[in-house]
Design a protein around this motif. Structure first.
Motif, mmCIF file in Angstrom:
data_model
loop_
_atom_site.group_PDB
_atom_site.id
_atom_site.type_symbol
_atom_site.label_atom_id
_atom_site.label_comp_id
_atom_site.label_asym_id
_atom_site.label_seq_id
_atom_site.Cartn_x
_atom_site.Cartn_y
_atom_site.Cartn_z
ATOM 1 N N UNK A 158 0.825 -1.204 0.000
ATOM 2 C CA UNK A 158 0.000 0.000 0.000
ATOM 3 C C UNK A 158 0.864 1.261 0.000
ATOM 4 N N UNK A 159 1.860 1.285 0.906
ATOM 5 C CA UNK A 159 2.708 2.480 1.034
ATOM 6 C C UNK A 159 3.477 2.733 -0.266
ATOM 7 N N UNK A 160 4.029 1.647 -0.843
ATOM 8 C CA UNK A 160 4.783 1.803 -2.087
ATOM 9 C C UNK A 160 3.877 2.282 -3.218
ATOM 10 N N UNK B 291 1.060 4.005 -2.949
ATOM 11 C CA UNK B 291 0.688 5.404 -2.720
ATOM 12 C C UNK B 291 1.845 6.330 -3.061
ATOM 13 N N UNK B 292 3.067 5.885 -2.763
ATOM 14 C CA UNK B 292 4.251 6.695 -3.031
ATOM 15 C C UNK B 292 4.444 6.876 -4.539
ATOM 16 N N UNK B 293 4.259 5.786 -5.287
ATOM 17 C CA UNK B 293 4.559 5.832 -6.718
ATOM 18 C C UNK B 293 3.424 6.416 -7.548
ATOM 19 N N UNK B 294 2.183 6.334 -7.040
ATOM 20 C CA UNK B 294 1.051 6.748 -7.851
ATOM 21 C C UNK B 294 1.110 8.251 -8.140
ATOM 22 N N UNK C 151 13.019 3.789 -4.837
ATOM 23 C CA UNK C 151 11.814 4.622 -4.732
ATOM 24 C C UNK C 151 12.182 6.110 -4.692
ATOM 25 N N UNK D 207 11.767 10.281 -7.729
ATOM 26 C CA UNK D 207 11.449 11.710 -7.620
ATOM 27 C C UNK D 207 12.685 12.593 -7.505
ATOM 28 N N UNK E 145 5.123 14.177 -1.563
ATOM 29 C CA UNK E 145 4.876 12.822 -2.064
ATOM 30 C C UNK E 145 4.312 11.967 -0.923
ATOM 31 N N UNK E 146 3.217 11.227 -1.173
ATOM 32 C CA UNK E 146 2.668 10.372 -0.112
ATOM 33 C C UNK E 146 3.719 9.392 0.412
ATOM 34 N N UNK E 147 3.897 9.376 1.712
ATOM 35 C CA UNK E 147 4.876 8.515 2.390
ATOM 36 C C UNK E 147 6.322 8.813 1.987
ATOM 37 N N UNK F 180 9.865 7.069 3.311
ATOM 38 C CA UNK F 180 10.919 6.463 2.487
ATOM 39 C C UNK F 180 12.259 7.124 2.782
#
Lengths: 147, 239
Positions: free
Chosen positions: A33-35, A37-40, B77, B81, B100-102, B106
């Motif tokens: 989920x976290x990955x 959300x991060x990449x979307x 990851x 960005x 960026x979400x989360x 990261x």
């Protein structure tokens, strides 16, 4: 390895197996989920302007010229002629290249397969299957307001 | 599936469950396993017995490797960005952290796992040293281990510059100044590391390339040889 449980008894090993399984599964789901959300790509994460209206200085687009901007996160082209300003989607409906304004011929042409459009987006020739999307554009004092 | 071949492995265990779960992924696994006996290989590896004298101190190497995997994952990851230019580097790092979400997570994990990786590297070396496990026939494995320490520290040194903030800029200035104290070749080495006479875009590009391409390739080579050697020679004997 010992038998995990005898008969139907819910033994200690089975209990631990379930706990470990539950822990590992939740961890894996959380990571996915976290990955994700991060990449979307979202408005926030790509950091582009997705507002309903965009303003650019009038001096950026002299009469007879054009300029490409981002409008609602997509490429758009702003053309200024004697008749006023026009804003259209810059994405050719044929195969998605970015169209250009040709002031000499007074038309918009796609550099990839020569689809031609007028300033209202209508197809004048070439392979484009449908017109370019148009947006409201007007001159307000010294800015061009799109949308 | 050829169940009778694996009869002795069919006892109900956690590993059995895990392998069954993997088998559920479908028809590819079945035919693939028929030809390559993946189940058997996997079970053999997961169930390989370790000597009785092994205790928790022997986990430090594995923990270091786990942290490396974490670094590789979060690093890739962050790459999605990060922008390695002097104009955009700091901005993109702030963007990752705030927008960026989360992204904060990261970056935080990459930061802390980096520190912990160096710590666990050294703990692992202390264990190997005090158990005398570096002695022949494992002396070459000690050598690859020292190379892995160097690569890990190289990761830390190059990664420190990438956010392109005050502390990373000046830390790299000081760090690259160190070799210039050497006689004769010192200044030359400094220039070579910096890609010029001072810390600039050339340095950032260089450090970025080293951090995301050269060192990962180097660490892969040394990790593989490190693991193959320990597999071949087994865990060192009790004190």
């Amino acid at each position: 390895m010992e038998e995990s449980s005898k008969g139907d008894v819910f033994g200690r090993r089975t209990f631990l197996d379930y706990m470990i399984g539950f822990g590992v599964t939740s961890w894996a789901l959380l990571t996915v989920y976290v990955t994700g959300a991060y990449l979307w790509p979202s408005k926030k994460s790509i950091g582009t302007n997705t507002e309903d209206s965009v303003s650019i200085p009038l001096s950026d687009v002299p009469e007879g010229s054009s300029r490409k901007i981002r409008y609602k996160a997509n490429p758009a082209i702003v053309v200024r002629t004697k008749e006023g300003v026009f804003a259209l989607s810059a994405v050719c409906p044929h195969l998605g290249c970015l169209v250009n304004w040709h002031d000499g011929e007074k038309l918009i042409e796609c550099p990839c397969h020569a689809a031609k459009f007028d300033l209202r987006g209508n197809v004048l020739g070439g392979p484009a299957p449908k017109p370019l999307e148009t947006f409201k554009a007007e001159i307000k004092e010294n800015v061009i307001k799109i949308g | 599936m050829a169940d009778n071949e694996h009869k002795d492995l069919e006892k109900r265990t956690s590993f059995r469950e895990i392998i069954n779960l993997i088998s559920l992924t479908g028809f590819v696994y079945g035919p693939l396993d028929d030809r390559l006996s993946i189940r058997e290989a996997l079970e053999k590896n997961l169930k390989k017995p370790v000597p009785d004298h092994v205790n928790w101190l022997f986990c430090f190497g594995g923990v270091t490797f786990l942290l490396f995997i974490v670094q590789a994952f979060t690093g890739v990851l962050l790459l999605m960005y990060y922008q390695p230019t002097t104009a955009e580097a700091y901005k993109s790092v702030v963007h990752i952290t705030n927008n960026v979400p989360f992204g904060w997570l990261m970056r935080g994990i990459h930061h802390w796992a980096a520190n912990l990786m160096s710590v666990f590297c050294l703990l692992h070396m202390l264990r190997v040293f005090f158990y005398g496990a570096y002695k022949a026939p494992r002396d070459f494995n000690w050598v690859t281990g020292v190379m892995l320490l160097c690569v890990t520290l190289g990761f830390g040194f190059t990664g420190y510059l990438l956010p392109w903030n005050q502390i990373s800029y000046w830390a790299t200035t000081v760090g690259t100044e160190v070799p210039s104290a050497m006689p004769v070749a010192g200044d030359l080495i400094k220039m070579l590391i910096r890609g010029g006479s001072d810390i600039s875009q050339a340095t950032l590009t260089r450090f970025f390339a080293i951090h995301v391409l050269i060192l990962p390739a180097a660490i892969a080579v040394f990790l593989i040889s490190h693991f193959l050697m320990i597999r071949r020679q087994g865990i060192s004997e009790a004190l």
